[in-house]
Motif scaffolding. Structure first.
Motif, short mmCIF file in Angstrom:
data_model
loop_
_atom_site.label_atom_id
_atom_site.label_comp_id
_atom_site.label_asym_id
_atom_site.label_seq_id
_atom_site.Cartn_x
_atom_site.Cartn_y
_atom_site.Cartn_z
N ILE A 44 0.84 -1.19 0.00
CA ILE A 44 0.00 0.00 0.00
C ILE A 44 0.88 1.25 0.00
N ASP A 45 0.48 2.26 -0.78
CA ASP A 45 1.27 3.47 -0.97
C ASP A 45 0.56 4.65 -0.30
N PRO A 131 15.20 12.42 -0.81
CA PRO A 131 15.30 11.16 -0.07
C PRO A 131 13.94 10.49 0.09
N PRO A 132 13.91 9.17 0.26
CA PRO A 132 12.63 8.46 0.44
C PRO A 132 11.96 8.85 1.75
N GLY A 133 10.65 8.64 1.81
CA GLY A 133 9.90 8.94 3.02
C GLY A 133 9.42 10.37 3.11
N LEU A 134 9.57 11.12 2.01
CA LEU A 134 9.14 12.52 2.00
C LEU A 134 7.63 12.61 2.24
N VAL A 171 2.22 15.40 -1.07
CA VAL A 171 2.96 14.56 -2.02
C VAL A 171 1.96 13.62 -2.68
N ASP A 172 1.91 13.65 -4.01
CA ASP A 172 0.98 12.82 -4.75
C ASP A 172 1.75 12.07 -5.82
N GLN A 173 2.01 10.77 -5.53
CA GLN A 173 2.84 9.94 -6.41
C GLN A 173 4.19 10.64 -6.61
N GLY A 174 4.55 11.06 -7.80
CA GLY A 174 5.86 11.68 -7.98
C GLY A 174 5.87 13.18 -7.86
#
Length: 317
Positions: A44-45, A131-134, A171-174
């Motif tokens: 799940i995203d 970085p990831p987790g934004l 944040v929405d997808q990219g």
């Protein structure tokens, strides 16, 4: 006598009925269950609306008493997920608390809750540059590399800071949405046409300058040396062992020191300046020098300790 026996039998029957009623009520209460929405997979995203991720969700029933332990705050109907995203990742098997949901606002709702002269700027495909987790609430810095045709020098590129500590609205997808003033919106719109954005996630930890941090470590180390040298319960071997262990600790602290110098602050730089810096570093390396600053624990040794080490070396020779 027979009358007393009949009364006892009647009391036993009444007590049995009462116990049976209580037991049935207790068992019925334990068997009461509440349907809740549960995360079915680890795929799940949090950046995608939950109604678009139905394959990663499922309905399960849990005991009513377990539901009440959560304060009756778990999602019990998939309709509650419409227009909602997760604020953070939930592992498979987790029920979804209502507090973990964030609802996507309509344009009118957003405008009514946003300060005057502020709006949102959209950075498409910006997530891959960070970085990831934004997530919403984080802050980023925005640098700009200006294309040569706009610098006045077709052979020179200029890059430097544009905006600092810009709040992420969502944040929405990219895509990243930034909360900015209308003036900043205009600046970003023009900047997008004349160059390339360089995004950074700046450190927020409040630290001292490297000079101050290193002086603090030196003072702490000297205090530790004094304590060890003044401890009369230690023989020479124990004292040397403790000094060696302490040196190892402070050596590690120096290598992992978090601090900043004035040269760490963001500044504008041209391609010519960068080329000269690289060429200068190459020249230094060829001469046997490194441009990177290194810390040596020996730099923090007291004069007495240095003399003791030299004396020990002479005795060994």
């Amino acid at each position: 006598m027979q009358k007393k026996i009949r009364i006892q039998k009647l009391m036993i029957m009444v007590l049995s009925i009462v116990i049976s009623v209580l037991l049935v009520g207790l068992l019925t209460g334990r068997n009461d269950k509440v349907p809740v929405v549960v995360v079915a997979t680890n795929e799940i995203d949090p950046n995608i609306p939950l109604e678009k991720q139905g394959e990663h969700l499922k309905m399960e029933s849990i005991l009513k008493e377990d539901y009440e332990r959560f304060g009756n705050t778990l999602v019990t109907d998939v309709n509650e997920l419409m227009g909602a995203k997760l604020l953070y990742h939930l592992p498979a098997g987790s029920p979804i608390p209502r507090a973990a949901l964030t609802k996507t606002k309509t344009s009118g709702e957003f405008a009514s809750e946003t300060a005057k002269y502020h709006t949102v700027f959209k950075l498409v495909d910006a997530v891959s540059s960070l970085p990831p987790g934004l997530q919403a609430g984080d802050f980023i810095d925005i640098n700009l590399t200006i294309n040569p045709e706009f610098t006045g020098d077709d052979e020179s590129i200029i890059s430097g800071p544009l905006l600092r500590n810009v709040r992420i609205q969502g944040v929405d997808q990219g895509t990243v949405y930034l909360l900015v003033s209308q003036k900043e919106f205009t600046e970003l719109s023009l900047a997008r046409d004349i160059g390339t954005f360089i995004l950074q996630l700046p450190g927020q930890k409040d630290v001292n300058t490297c000079d101050v941090e290193m002086a603090n470590i030196q003072q702490e180390r000297n205090d530790e040396i004094s304590k060890i040298n003044e401890d009369q319960t230690l023989d020479e071997e124990q004292r040397n062992t403790q000094l060696a262990e302490m040196n190892a600790i402070y050596d590690f602290r120096l290598k992992t020191l978090q601090c900043f110098d004035e040269g760490d602050k963001p500044e504008t730089i041209t391609s010519d300046e960068l080329i000269n810096k690289v060429l200068g570093n190459q020249s230094n390396n060829e001469d046997g020098f490194s441009s990177d600053e290194t810390f040596d624990v020996n730099d923090f040794m007291t004069e007495d300790e240095t003399l003791n080490e030299e004396s020990d070396q002479n005795e060994e020779e």
